[in-house]
Motif scaffolding. Structure first.
Motif, PDB file in Angstrom:
ATOM      1  N   TYR A 164       0.798  -1.221   0.000  1.00  0.00           N
ATOM      2  CA  TYR A 164       0.000   0.000   0.000  1.00  0.00           C
ATOM      3  C   TYR A 164       0.828   1.268   0.000  1.00  0.00           C
ATOM      4  O   TYR A 164       0.276   2.368  -0.111  1.00  0.00           O
ATOM      5  CB  TYR A 164      -0.977  -0.014   1.173  1.00  0.00           C
ATOM      6  CG  TYR A 164      -2.062  -1.066   1.056  1.00  0.00           C
ATOM      7  CD1 TYR A 164      -2.467  -1.537  -0.186  1.00  0.00           C
ATOM      8  CD2 TYR A 164      -2.661  -1.597   2.185  1.00  0.00           C
ATOM      9  CE1 TYR A 164      -3.443  -2.505  -0.308  1.00  0.00           C
ATOM     10  CE2 TYR A 164      -3.654  -2.571   2.076  1.00  0.00           C
ATOM     11  CZ  TYR A 164      -4.041  -3.023   0.830  1.00  0.00           C
ATOM     12  OH  TYR A 164      -5.019  -3.977   0.724  1.00  0.00           O
ATOM     13  N   ARG A 209      -1.861   7.411  17.247  1.00  0.00           N
ATOM     14  CA  ARG A 209      -3.150   7.583  16.571  1.00  0.00           C
ATOM     15  C   ARG A 209      -3.018   8.288  15.230  1.00  0.00           C
ATOM     16  O   ARG A 209      -3.710   7.941  14.265  1.00  0.00           O
ATOM     17  CB  ARG A 209      -4.106   8.374  17.494  1.00  0.00           C
ATOM     18  CG  ARG A 209      -5.480   8.650  16.878  1.00  0.00           C
ATOM     19  CD  ARG A 209      -6.226   7.346  16.649  1.00  0.00           C
ATOM     20  NE  ARG A 209      -7.495   7.557  15.972  1.00  0.00           N
ATOM     21  CZ  ARG A 209      -7.641   7.638  14.656  1.00  0.00           C
ATOM     22  NH1 ARG A 209      -6.587   7.544  13.846  1.00  0.00           N
ATOM     23  NH2 ARG A 209      -8.831   7.807  14.111  1.00  0.00           N
ATOM     24  N   GLU A 210      -2.131   9.266  15.130  1.00  0.00           N
ATOM     25  CA  GLU A 210      -2.005  10.034  13.893  1.00  0.00           C
ATOM     26  C   GLU A 210      -1.320   9.259  12.769  1.00  0.00           C
ATOM     27  O   GLU A 210      -1.290   9.708  11.614  1.00  0.00           O
ATOM     28  CB  GLU A 210      -1.247  11.344  14.149  1.00  0.00           C
ATOM     29  CG  GLU A 210       0.234  11.192  14.448  1.00  0.00           C
ATOM     30  CD  GLU A 210       0.553  10.980  15.926  1.00  0.00           C
ATOM     31  OE1 GLU A 210       1.707  11.213  16.322  1.00  0.00           O
ATOM     32  OE2 GLU A 210      -0.363  10.559  16.692  1.00  0.00           O
ATOM     33  N   THR A 242      -2.182   6.066  11.910  1.00  0.00           N
ATOM     34  CA  THR A 242      -2.997   4.939  11.470  1.00  0.00           C
ATOM     35  C   THR A 242      -4.403   5.367  11.065  1.00  0.00           C
ATOM     36  O   THR A 242      -4.917   6.391  11.520  1.00  0.00           O
ATOM     37  CB  THR A 242      -3.084   3.865  12.570  1.00  0.00           C
ATOM     38  OG1 THR A 242      -3.808   2.732  12.081  1.00  0.00           O
ATOM     39  CG2 THR A 242      -3.764   4.405  13.821  1.00  0.00           C
ATOM     40  N   GLN A 243      -5.010   4.526  10.228  1.00  0.00           N
ATOM     41  CA  GLN A 243      -6.379   4.759   9.795  1.00  0.00           C
ATOM     42  C   GLN A 243      -7.382   4.021  10.679  1.00  0.00           C
ATOM     43  O   GLN A 243      -8.479   4.512  10.936  1.00  0.00           O
ATOM     44  CB  GLN A 243      -6.551   4.297   8.340  1.00  0.00           C
ATOM     45  CG  GLN A 243      -5.656   5.040   7.357  1.00  0.00           C
ATOM     46  CD  GLN A 243      -5.701   4.456   5.961  1.00  0.00           C
ATOM     47  OE1 GLN A 243      -6.342   3.447   5.700  1.00  0.00           O
ATOM     48  NE2 GLN A 243      -5.014   5.096   5.034  1.00  0.00           N
ATOM     49  N   ASP A 244      -6.983   2.832  11.139  1.00  0.00           N
ATOM     50  CA  ASP A 244      -7.936   1.975  11.851  1.00  0.00           C
ATOM     51  C   ASP A 244      -7.307   1.190  12.999  1.00  0.00           C
ATOM     52  O   ASP A 244      -7.894   0.245  13.514  1.00  0.00           O
ATOM     53  CB  ASP A 244      -8.595   0.992  10.872  1.00  0.00           C
ATOM     54  CG  ASP A 244      -7.565   0.078  10.195  1.00  0.00           C
ATOM     55  OD1 ASP A 244      -6.346   0.232  10.451  1.00  0.00           O
ATOM     56  OD2 ASP A 244      -7.982  -0.802   9.414  1.00  0.00           O
ATOM     57  N   SER A 266      -1.627   5.627   7.995  1.00  0.00           N
ATOM     58  CA  SER A 266      -2.098   6.866   7.394  1.00  0.00           C
ATOM     59  C   SER A 266      -1.011   7.398   6.464  1.00  0.00           C
ATOM     60  O   SER A 266       0.143   6.941   6.508  1.00  0.00           O
ATOM     61  CB  SER A 266      -2.389   7.892   8.481  1.00  0.00           C
ATOM     62  OG  SER A 266      -1.175   8.258   9.132  1.00  0.00           O
TER      63      SER A 266
END
Length: 210
Positions: free
Chosen positions: A45, A183-184, A186-188, A193
């Motif tokens: 990805y 947290r910033e 990753t998407q899930d 991210s």
């Protein structure tokens, strides 16, 4: 019902895996000028690693959903071309699927031995499995935070004992004082991210020689 769903998922993954192998086979063969990014979702990805790393001759050989067995089956298609370097990242799906860190390490060692035997002049870089964030609702990530950390410790020690360059992305990606994916990044709780990929690329720049 759950077993039936898992069977359908495995079948779908197998079809996707074979489609990706066919896609790779149509591409220019890997040669000694290439640097190969080998692994699973995180590798695939990223897209064009040449753009991400601002480099040349970087080949993406990631397959979403792949595990250590899948990489072992296809590593020969990479080493056949005797690439300049291989960056290896795999294992997240193994750990999420219930494999223990010790079991995964044994299979990881087999893959490393294959690479070293089949292409001894290729420089090997082993990247840590990225952390996860259980707080974002994915049930499959429950109780995996410490397991990923435990595996990375085993992997780091193995690399140190065997003279393999280990790239410790884990410590860069975790929230300070925890084993939890920031947290910033990753998407899930699992997938990265765009900022996560930028941070990864920054960490790899020192290892990439154009």
């Amino acid at each position: 019902m759950a077993l039936a769903w898992m069977t359908l998922f495995a079948c779908g993954q197998s079809n996707f895996y074979n489609e990706k192998l066919a896609e790779f086979a149509k591409m220019r063969p890997i040669d000694s000028t290439d640097v190969v990014m080998l692994g699973d979702d995180f590798i695939e990805y990223a897209g064009d690693w040449n753009v991400l790393l601002r480099a040349r001759h970087i080949r993406n050989r990631g397959i979403a959903g792949d595990n250590i067995e899948g990489v072992a089956r296809r590593v020969g298609s990479v080493t056949r071309g005797k690439p300049k370097a291989i960056f290896l990242m795999v294992g997240a799906h193994d750990l999420i699927g219930g494999k223990t860190p010790a079991e995964l390490l044994r299979q990881y060692e087999d893959v490393v031995r294959l690479i070293r035997r089949q292409s001894p002049r290729t420089q090997l870089f082993v990247e840590s499995v990225l952390p996860v964030n259980e707080t974002l609702g994915r049930e499959d990530l429950k109780d995996k935070t410490n397991i990923v950390a435990r595996f990375n410790r085993l992997l780091r020690h193995y690399c140190e004992r065997n003279g393999i360059t280990y790239i410790n992305l884990f410590r860069t990606f975790v929230r300070h004082g925890t084993y939890e994916l920031r947290r910033e990044l990753t998407q899930d709780g699992f997938a990265l991210s765009p900022f996560g990929y930028k941070l990864w690329a920054f960490a790899l720049n020192q290892y990439i020689a154009d």
